[in-house]
Enzyme design. Structure first.
Site, mmCIF file in Angstrom:
data_model
loop_
_atom_site.group_PDB
_atom_site.id
_atom_site.type_symbol
_atom_site.label_atom_id
_atom_site.label_comp_id
_atom_site.label_asym_id
_atom_site.label_seq_id
_atom_site.Cartn_x
_atom_site.Cartn_y
_atom_site.Cartn_z
ATOM 1 N N GLU A 1 8.223 -31.720 11.362
ATOM 2 C CA GLU A 1 9.441 -31.956 10.580
ATOM 3 C C GLU A 1 10.376 -32.973 11.244
ATOM 4 O O GLU A 1 11.461 -33.215 10.752
ATOM 5 C CB GLU A 1 10.177 -30.627 10.378
ATOM 6 C CG GLU A 1 9.376 -29.583 9.624
ATOM 7 C CD GLU A 1 8.359 -28.827 10.496
ATOM 8 O OE1 GLU A 1 7.583 -28.024 9.935
ATOM 9 O OE2 GLU A 1 8.351 -29.048 11.727
ATOM 10 N N SER A 2 10.033 -33.565 12.379
ATOM 11 C CA SER A 2 10.731 -34.654 13.085
ATOM 12 C C SER A 2 10.720 -34.406 14.585
ATOM 13 O O SER A 2 9.666 -34.419 15.196
ATOM 14 C CB SER A 2 12.152 -34.899 12.581
ATOM 15 O OG SER A 2 12.603 -36.142 13.101
ATOM 16 N N SER B 1 14.357 -35.765 31.114
ATOM 17 C CA SER B 1 14.356 -36.321 29.766
ATOM 18 C C SER B 1 13.107 -35.840 29.047
ATOM 19 O O SER B 1 12.050 -35.701 29.671
ATOM 20 C CB SER B 1 14.354 -37.852 29.785
ATOM 21 O OG SER B 1 15.630 -38.361 30.076
ATOM 22 N N HIS C 1 18.348 -35.027 27.212
ATOM 23 C CA HIS C 1 18.501 -35.602 28.555
ATOM 24 C C HIS C 1 19.551 -34.770 29.278
ATOM 25 O O HIS C 1 20.575 -34.419 28.706
ATOM 26 C CB HIS C 1 18.931 -37.063 28.530
ATOM 27 C CG HIS C 1 18.938 -37.678 29.904
ATOM 28 N ND1 HIS C 1 17.774 -38.083 30.529
ATOM 29 C CD2 HIS C 1 19.938 -37.872 30.800
ATOM 30 C CE1 HIS C 1 18.062 -38.545 31.736
ATOM 31 N NE2 HIS C 1 19.373 -38.422 31.927
ATOM 32 N N CYS D 1 13.463 -32.603 9.051
ATOM 33 C CA CYS D 1 13.329 -33.129 7.697
ATOM 34 C C CYS D 1 13.096 -31.978 6.721
ATOM 35 O O CYS D 1 12.461 -30.979 7.069
ATOM 36 C CB CYS D 1 12.175 -34.118 7.613
ATOM 37 S SG CYS D 1 12.362 -35.542 8.699
#
Length: 433
Positions: free
Chosen positions: A62-63, A55, A68, A83
């Site tokens: 930008e985010s 994970s 996983h 974003c």
């Protein structure tokens, strides 16, 4: 763009199972996928779980990109969220599909924060600041947070490492890996299980060797089954009384990995008193002459994979045969808390072979082993007793050799067992010998 961000939900199928279980490859690929799309990477945090699964998330200006994996299905679930319109998440999608060797992928794109549903709020940023901002890191610096986790159904051990895997090879017997951990230095793992680390290996190796050597000062010939990291023979060879030490290790890659990346542990492989044999320890014992060794140390991994055959009554009977009349067998005997069933069964087996009064348990604190409490067995074929030893000689040896754990007081104290361990050691099952 009429939204604040683009969110792609991705499913990759028929990926390489090996790659889906490789935390270093996945972390590197996710970071590269973000950078290839033009994103600014801030931080990466990834965990590898034992026996399989990874994970992780890459935080970008930008985010984020998150993942996983299910290696057993060759499957990965991935989120790509960007974003603004400066980064194209589809570039990351294409990059990861190739990096994971996916047979095919499916995806769905959502627009997040539809602008026609939002009303911009005016507020004063300066009024929200209560203290000066901390100096920023140099441009282009990425904070990496990559973790190795060994876990079963109930407990886990996690260690942060550099993200740069030092060694990874598959032998005919197991996967051999070395990670550079931040807290414990280089760490050897076999099939995802921690074997030893640079910072705490001395506890195990000093306790498995010096306790029997000071209890049986007449020992001249010693045999080690397993122990390819070299730590046990390193400690044995501190004792000048030993004329010969034989090490039988089934997997030459363990020796290679430790020579390269745990050199302090593997320091004695060129010692002229060491007879190093790369072969099956069970076959060696079966062919060994009666009464050949004064001391036999079974330095095995857990009772799975190539170590499974070292936890049988037949093997211990053969070890007994190969010992001199006053010989000793020492084994690592698992954690009494973590692996209580195996712990109880093997001690019942030892006692039926060596005798009820000839088998003793002693403990040591090893932080990177399950529960931190580890046990060793002391089984005597003759009259040797673990608490009958020369305390002055042990104290002198510990100081002269610069030992980090073993001393004369630890030797005695290790045999003081908690009540729950004493209960486990009461005969409880019949072993068919």
């Amino acid at each position: 763009m009429n939204a604040l961000g683009r969110h792609i939900l991705v499913e990759f199928y028929d990926c390489s199972p090996e790659l889906m279980n490789d935390v270093v490859h996945i972390e590197n690929s996710m970071v590269a996928a973000a950078e290839t799309a033009g994103a600014t990477v801030i931080n990466s945090t990834f965990h590898h779980f034992s026996p399989y699964g990874v994970s992780g998330v890459v935080v970008i200006q930008e985010s984020h990109l998150a993942i996983h994996t299910w290696p057993e299905y060759g499957y990965a679930a991935v989120d790509l969220f960007t974003c603004g319109d400066s980064v194209d998440p589809w570039v990351s999608y294409k990059f990861l599909k190739e990096a994971f060797e996916a047979g095919h992928g499916s995806s769905m794109e959502c627009r997040r924060g539809q602008l026609d549903l939002l009303t911009r709020k005016e507020f004063n940023l300066e009024s929200l600041r209560t203290e000066a901002a901390a100096p920023g890191a140099p441009a282009g610096t990425i904070t990496r947070d990559v973790w190795f986790t060994e876990r079963d159904e109930n407990i886990a051990l996690s260690l942060k490492h550099s993200g740069n895997q030092l060694y990874k090879k598959d032998s005919p017997y197991q996967r051999v890996e070395v990670y550079e951990t931040l807290a414990y230095g280089n760490m050897l793992t076999l099939d995802g299980m921690v074997m030893c680390t640079q910072k705490d290996e001395y506890v195990y190796h000093e306790m498995i060797t010096h306790v029997p050597m000071f209890s049986h000062p007449q020992a001249r010939r010693a045999l080690v089954i397993g122990g390819g990291d070299g730590g046990t023979v390193r400690e044995l060879l501190r004792h000048e009384q030993l004329e010969e030490v034989t090490l039988v290790e089934i997997d030459e890659l363990v020796i290679e990995a430790c020579k390269l990346h745990l050199p302090e542990t593997a320091v004695s492989f060129d010692n002229p008193r060491l007879n190093l044999l790369v072969e099956d320890g069970i076959k060696y014992i079966n062919a060994c002459a009666d009464g050949r060794y004064d001391l036999i140390i079974v330095d095995s991994a857990d009772p799975v994979g190539p170590g499974e055959g070292l936890f049988t009554a037949e093997f211990y009977r053969q070890v007994y045969r190969c010992l001199t009349p006053d010989g000793l067998m020492i084994t690592q005997s698992e954690s009494p808390r973590f692996n209580s069933g195996v712990f109880t069964e093997i001690y019942d087996t030892y006692k039926q072979i060596f005798g009820q009064d000839k088998v003793h348990c002693y403990l040591a604190a090893i932080p990177t082993y399950p529960t931190g409490t580890w046990s060793f067995s002391y089984s005597s074929k003759g009259a040797s007793h673990p608490l009958h030893f020369d305390r002055e000689a042990a104290a002198r040896f510990s100081q002269q050799q610069g030992l980090k754990y073993y001393n004369e007081a630890i030797h005695t104290a290790a045999f003081a067992l908690p009540n729950f361990v004493k209960e486990l050691l009461k005969p409880s099952i019949e072993v068919n010998l």
